[in-house]
Design an enzyme around this catalytic site. Structure first.
Site, PDB file in Angstrom:
ATOM      1  N   LEU A 112       0.888  -1.162   0.000  1.00 12.75           N
ATOM      2  CA  LEU A 112       0.000   0.000   0.000  1.00 12.75           C
ATOM      3  C   LEU A 112       0.927   1.213   0.000  1.00 12.75           C
ATOM      4  CD1 LEU A 112      -2.771  -0.821   2.668  1.00 12.75           C
ATOM      5  CD2 LEU A 112      -3.098  -0.578   0.206  1.00 12.75           C
ATOM      6  N   ASP A 113       0.687   2.168  -0.884  1.00 14.34           N
ATOM      7  CA  ASP A 113       1.590   3.312  -0.909  1.00 14.34           C
ATOM      8  C   ASP A 113       1.368   4.198   0.313  1.00 14.34           C
ATOM      9  OD1 ASP A 113      -0.534   5.115  -1.474  1.00 14.34           O
ATOM     10  OD2 ASP A 113      -0.339   4.758  -3.616  1.00 14.34           O
ATOM     11  N   LYS A 114       2.237   5.177   0.483  1.00 15.26           N
ATOM     12  CA  LYS A 114       2.232   6.004   1.689  1.00 15.26           C
ATOM     13  C   LYS A 114       0.879   6.663   1.932  1.00 15.26           C
ATOM     14  CE  LYS A 114       4.558  10.005   3.789  1.00 15.26           C
ATOM     15  NZ  LYS A 114       5.560  11.067   3.603  1.00 15.26           N
ATOM     16  N   SER A 116      -2.052   5.598   1.025  1.00 15.16           N
ATOM     17  CA  SER A 116      -3.162   4.660   1.090  1.00 15.16           C
ATOM     18  C   SER A 116      -3.296   4.061   2.494  1.00 15.16           C
ATOM     19  CB  SER A 116      -2.981   3.547   0.058  1.00 15.16           C
ATOM     20  OG  SER A 116      -2.963   4.094  -1.248  1.00 15.16           O
TER      21      SER A 116
END
Length: 245
Positions: A112-114, A116
């Site tokens: 999960l990106d930062k 998200s």
């Protein structure tokens, strides 16, 4: 007298063996070897690809590196944390949520990106993890997505049909509008396979900027009432359900 074929013994590189045993990630295993912290049958081995057949005695920092007990957890990742064991830019990582828990090394199952949030699986069972992240298994992942503007039925149809961005085909496996506000709306989006920033790029091509992105399910596993920043162990049934896919 018939000659019996000789069965070959699978041989793997040292770093991969450490990862398969749930001791550390493969990249961490490579670093440990290069730093001279790994011994095989009493010898310091600095080559991460040194062949291991399985009968060897492996030690890391003087401790035996036997297979660790398998651990499976689900984390409700808050926005603002990066999903990496260490960040060269000094940003806070999801591992800060596990401080003091006494857990073995755990790797994130997917990303999960930062920016998200939501459901993140972590485990030291690399085979189980690979079965979930392998595109061939098509384990669906469901997200609640807040976007600026007011997507309509045409937008939803376009999401299902798919778009091309930077040479990559991006589409949703399922999509629907959950609720609308004055300036934003919430969508439920399911992906059968995910590319880098898949939903954000898909929506941007269609003219909508993502405000929030929360993963709420992987397969049949739901985020449920798990509080933001908290984690729990998966039940045996939950682990098995994801393994069967």
């Amino acid at each position: 007298m018939p000659i019996r074929p000789v069965r070959s013994v699978p041989v793997f590189g040292l770093a991969r063996v450490l990862s398969k045993r749930g001791i550390c990630s493969r990249s961490q295993g490579e670093r440990l070897a290069r730093e001279g912290r790994v011994r095989v049958d009493g010898r310091v081995i600095r080559d991460p690809e040194f062949p291991i057949a399985g009968h060897e005695r492996i030690e890391v920092d003087g401790e035996g590196a036997q297979s660790a007990a398998s651990v499976y957890i689900v984390v409700n990742k808050p926005r603002g944390l990066v999903v990496t064991a260490s960040d060269e830019r000094g940003r806070d990582t999801v591992y800060s949520l596990l401080d003091g828990a006494g857990l073995p090394w755990l790797g994130a199952v997917g990303r999960l990106d930062k920016a998200s949030e939501g459901l993140l699986l972590m485990s030291n069972d690399t085979v189980w993890a690979a079965g979930i992240t392998d595109p061939a298994t098509h384990v669906p992942k469901t997200y609640h997505v807040q976007v600026s503007g007011q997507p309509d039925d045409v937008t939803v149809a376009a999401m299902l049909e798919g778009v091309v961005d930077e040479g990559e085909a991006l589409r949703a496996g399922a999509a629907s509008v959950l609720r609308r506000g004055e300036k934003t709306a919430w969508l439920e989006v399911t992906l059968d396979e995910g590319r880098n920033r898949h939903i954000r790029r898909l929506m941007l091509v269609l003219g909508f900027e993502v405000q929030r992105l929360v993963r709420v399910a992987i397969g049949d596993l739901l985020l449920g009432e798990l509080a933001k920043g908290q984690w729990r162990h998966l039940t045996a049934d939950e682990v098995a359900a994801l393994r069967r896919r």
